[in-house]
Design an enzyme around this catalytic site. Structure first.
Site, mmCIF file in Angstrom:
data_model
loop_
_atom_site.group_PDB
_atom_site.id
_atom_site.type_symbol
_atom_site.label_atom_id
_atom_site.label_comp_id
_atom_site.label_asym_id
_atom_site.label_seq_id
_atom_site.Cartn_x
_atom_site.Cartn_y
_atom_site.Cartn_z
ATOM 1 N N ASP A 104 0.864 -1.186 0.000
ATOM 2 C CA ASP A 104 0.000 0.000 0.000
ATOM 3 C C ASP A 104 0.901 1.237 0.000
ATOM 4 O OD1 ASP A 104 -2.230 1.864 0.536
ATOM 5 O OD2 ASP A 104 -3.332 0.070 1.068
ATOM 6 N N HIS B 212 2.306 1.875 -3.140
ATOM 7 C CA HIS B 212 1.404 2.821 -3.785
ATOM 8 C C HIS B 212 1.944 4.242 -3.765
ATOM 9 C CE1 HIS B 212 -2.375 0.037 -3.217
ATOM 10 N NE2 HIS B 212 -1.386 -0.559 -3.869
#
Length: 396
Positions: free
Chosen positions: A203, A226
């Site tokens: 993430d 991310h």
């Protein structure tokens, strides 16, 4: 001889004697990787927190300590305390200790002047019964250095309501396909610095959430993951703010995003004075992205009655490759468009030789110079003249 005796007395009276050193083994910790050492760590913490004059707690090397959830609560007597993590710490790999009250594994709260450093690993074993490896709540003047966090099922490090934080030379590692494994999740924090670290997550490498200001991130290597995100902000109509963020000289490799600002439609507040400078990009899907319509599950209306105001944002010195055709995406709200967006000295090309990349904008105002791809869709702000001042009509 008399002078030597006086010197030794003074040295022990005001130096060594004033720095208390503790060891978790002395409180019953076994460190065989199978015995539950949580009670021993709790006892050691109680002694450390009650000690004065800069005490240190050592977690010795060559041992592996199995811990369930442990609460390290303050306030403590000394203005500064140190934990040296030299031995490995592991979580249980099953659910027999599933009764956690706040979702963190190693939980620090109300501890001022805390330093955690060392060279050891903290391994979460991907356990499903908590979602944060290290949690810091109201821990001012915090330092975290040198450690490695592995296999977190959720956030590796959570920093909430802390002021004056230094995090450096750490590694946070989780599988690329592991959901919600943010590297560092920041909320309501001020004067926080992250530097010289490597984050490989499933993430956001860093997520900067509401109430945070004066955040500096330098020389971070991110990927997979991310990217570095401001937000998300404004979920469920919340009023949230982030300002004075500086991200510089960082590397993004194979990430879903590079530099991102994400807000929900219908929220309010602001994200302003945010500067991304000097990024190296290698096969990044969205190198530069502002998303004022963030909705990961695609169940939201595109526009609400309000929007988080995004203002005074700079992207400068981005060099490298995009894995997608849209290298720069500025998707801003028609309710409150993005203003004062600056692009300068960027050169982003396609990861596929010979392929072109583009920029895409909606309701974004600002300027772009010396940037590839061309960001001609970034339009100048509309000004409203008065007799005394010039005001950008979109700025609140």
């Amino acid at each position: 001889m008399a002078l030597l005796i006086v010197f030794l007395v003074l040295s022990f009276g005001f130096g060594i004697g004033n720095c208390q050193s503790l060891n978790v083994v002395d409180f019953g910790a076994v460190g065989d990787g199978t015995t539950d050492d949580s009670p021993a760590f709790s006892k050691a913490w109680t002694a450390l927190c009650a000690a004065s004059n800069n005490p240190t707690l050592e977690i010795p090397s060559t041992k592996t300590f199995l811990l369930k959830q442990v609460q390290f609560s303050g306030p403590c007597k000394s203005k500064t305390i140190q934990i040296k993590v030299l031995g490995k710490i592991i979580a249980p790999n099953d659910n027999k200790w599933a009764k956690c009250d706040n979702g963190c594994w190693l939980c620090f709260s109300n501890v001022a002047g805390l330093t955690i450093d060392g060279t050891a690993q903290i391994d979460g074993n991907g356990a499903a019964w908590w979602n944060k490896v290290l949690s810091f709540q109201k821990c001012d003047n915090l330092k975290v250095q040198g450690i490695t966090s592995l296999n977190s099922p959720g956030n590796h490090v959570s920093v909430n309501a802390c002021n004056e934080v230094d995090i450096s030379h750490i590694q946070l590692i989780a599988p690329e396909d592991s959901p919600n494994t943010d590297g560092i999740d920041i909320s309501a924090a001020t004067s926080l610095r992250i530097s010289d670290s490597v984050f490989q997550t499933g993430d956001d490498c860093v997520a900067i959430n509401g109430g945070s200001s004066h955040i500096n991130i330098t020389r971070l290597t991110c990927g997979p993951g991310h990217g570095i995100s401001v937000g998300s902000l404004g979920k469920n109509g919340k009023n949230e703010t982030v300002e004075w963020v500086q991200v510089e000289n960082s590397i993004f490799t194979g990430t879903q995003n590079g530099a991102r600002i994400k807000t929900w439609a219908g929220g309010s507040g602001f994200a302003r004075n945010i500067f991304f400078d000097g990024a190296q990009l290698m096969n990044v899907q969205n190198p530069i992205i502002i998303d004022q319509h963030y909705c990961p599950h695609l169940t939201c209306q595109r526009e609400g009655k309000a929007a988080v105001n995004i203002n005074n944002v700079r992207f400068s010195g981005f060099k490298g490759s995009s894995a997608t055709d849209i290298a720069i995406k500025l998707d801003c709200s028609s309710i409150i468009p993005c203003t004062d967006i600056t692009m300068n000295n960027n050169n982003i090309t396609s990861s596929t030789p010979g392929k072109k990349v583009e920029a895409e904008c909606n309701n974004a105002h600002g300027s772009s110079t010396s940037t590839t791809p061309s960001v001609s869709c970034l339009t100048p702000p509309i000004f409203m003249e008065t007799t005394t001042t010039t005001v950008d009509v979109y700025e609140l």
